[in-house]
Design an enzyme around this catalytic site. Structure first.
Site: not given
Ligand code: GLN
Length: 486
Positions: A75, A150, A174
């Site tokens: 990532k 994400s 994410s």
């Molecule tokens: N959707 C969650 C957020 O926006 C989780 C994001 C993540 O796990 N990085 O915080």
């Protein structure tokens, strides 16, 4: 689901293909298909081919392990020496770290081949990957739908066979939610099980590096390699998991106590609910004991998460000031204006929203009302999860209350977007591990994911339960056709 890593590794060891040839196949697939999916935001093909050569030497001299010579991706928030790592944010435009993250060092030592960095929500803040400064990655199952987020680029790359596996980060879902949206496997390990040295921080008490892969065995092979204590990450824990992948073939659920919390299914659509209850029935038919439990604190998880995550983000993102690295505006009169313009122009709207929310909940007068209260409620959640794992070995829940949204569907309402994280955030708040596995497609042909949640350091148990279902259950999510063919 298809096991990919072990068969590829066999082919490499048998000399049916070299790692350089395999890497070239992946490179050609990325060149052909990345424009379609926007999964990679930068590629490291020259380095990949150098690493593949090293892998071929390791294979020739009998030093190969399970991941030697296998092409994968990181990532865009996981550092590797000299390679672009931008968190898909304008503020880190052109940023090349000068050191390797521990996860990448460990993989590299095993002869892994990194193809490039994958797309994500800016600074990992989001549930669709649409806040990326490079535009959203697309879901190979249906390109009119998001990948989830994400770690959406990694999920897209693995699904479309543009990488054999991917590392992502999971602060509130994410890894698991994009795995669920794309119909692959995603593991969020226990907090502390995998070093975060070299992972660009979002919410430090929640962040964990996880694995996206085509199958449970593949996931276990990667987890076995990247887990372990690290002197460079004081939150990493010295826990001996043993080798999990090797024991999966003996997986069994007889006598396993499986908790089902009714609150986890409140407000979840019937298609998802029924798909998961079918799997629970499958486990029961195979000798597991189903334990009905109640987790009323689950309702509090979402506000607790968004208060704590934003508070930590506002502090972590304070370092982006244009002084040492990343974006800096052309014109300014003094340092203050330079910092102001850097942050105003460099961060996207969602990141700014969270910095402001986080600063607010930490500010004098509001700290007790919001941040402190959230921390206290977090302790209640941890205590309730501890209690549950006294009487259950695993918990089963949906990964998300919905399947992949159409593109641009949630952009207009941040709160709507936050609500979709309801099923994943309790896992990060409490620090336990969870894996998402594909179950079946909904009536629109989009995959439904199921979460198997374990007690702290219970990776072996959740991977076993997931593998047992993958091998013997009735998962109806087909492998995706496309990408590299062998
Ligand atoms: N959707 C969650 C957020 O926006 C989780 C994001 C993540 O796990 N990085 O915080």
């Amino acid at each position: 689901m298809r096991e990919l890593i072990t068969p590829l590794s066999q082919m490499l060891k048998n000399g049916e293909i070299s790692s350089v040839e395999l890497t070239n196949k992946y490179i050609s697939a990325i060149e052909a298909d990345n424009a379609k999916y926007n999964a990679y935001v930068s590629t490291t093909f020259d380095k990949a081919l150098e690493n593949a050569k090293i892998a071929d030497e390791m294979i020739a001299s009998g030093k190969a392990t399970a991941l030697t010579g296998i092409p994968m991706t990181l990532k865009d928030n996981i550092c590797s020496d000299g390679d672009l790592t931008t968190c898909c944010s304008k503020i880190l435009e052109g940023f090349r770290p000068y050191y390797d993250s521990t996860v990448w060092s460990k993989l590299k030592a095993q002869g892994a081949v990194m193809l490039g960095k994958t797309n994500m929500d800016e600074f990992a803040m989001g549930s669709t990957s649409e806040t990326s400064c490079y535009g959203a990655p697309l879901n190979p199952r249906n390109v009119n739908h998001v990948t989830g987020g994400s770690s959406g680029g990694g999920a897209s790359a693995v699904t479309a066979s543009l990488a054999a596996y991917a590392l992502g980060s999971d602060t509130g879902g994410s890894v698991r939610q994009p795995a669920s949206f794309c119909g692959i496997v995603g593991l969020k390990p226990t907090y502390g099980a995998v070093s975060r040295y070299g992972l660009i921080a979002y919410g430090s008490s929640l962040d964990q590096i996880g694995v996206l892969a085509n199958s449970v065995k593949d996931t276990a092979l990667v987890f076995d390699t990247i887990s372990g204590v690290d002197a460079n990450d004081q939150t990493s824990v010295d826990y001996d998991f043993g080798c999990i992948a090797d024991t999966l073939d003996n997986a069994d659920v007889k006598g396993m106590r499986i908790g089902v919390a009714k609150e986890y299914f409140d407000g979840i659509n019937d298609e998802i609910k029924n798909a998961i209850f079918d799997v629970i029935k499958f486990y029961e038919d195979n000798g597991a004991q189903i334990v009905d439990i109640s987790l009323p604190v689950l309702k509090q998880a979402l506000p607790v998460y968004y208060i704590i995550a934003c508070a930590e983000a506002s502090s972590n993102l304070g370092r982006y000031d244009g002084i040492r690295y990343g974006y800096r505006p052309e014109n300014f009169n003094d340092v203050e204006e330079m910092i102001l313009k850097t942050r105003t122009q460099g961060f996207g709207d969602e990141v700014k929203r969270r910095i402001m929310l986080g600063t607010y909940v930490l500010s004098s007068g509001y700290y007790d009302a919001y941040y402190k209260k959230a921390c206290l409620l977090r302790q209640n959640l941890i205590a309730d999860f501890d209690d549950i794992f006294g009487s259950c070995d695993i918990l089963i829940a949906p990964t998300a209350p919905n399947t992949a949204f159409p593109l641009n569907f949630k952009g207009a309402s941040p709160v709507e977007m936050y609500l979709s994280d309801i099923a994943t955030v309790p896992i990060n708040i409490t620090g336990v591990p969870a894996i998402s596995v594909p179950v079946k497609n909904d009536s629109n042909g989009l995959p439904i994911g199921m979460q198997i949640i374990g007690r702290k350091f219970g990776e072996r148990t959740i991977l076993n339960a997931a593998y047992f279902y993958e091998k013997n259950g009735n998962s109806q999510v087909e492998d995706f056709e496309g990408g590299v063919s062998l």
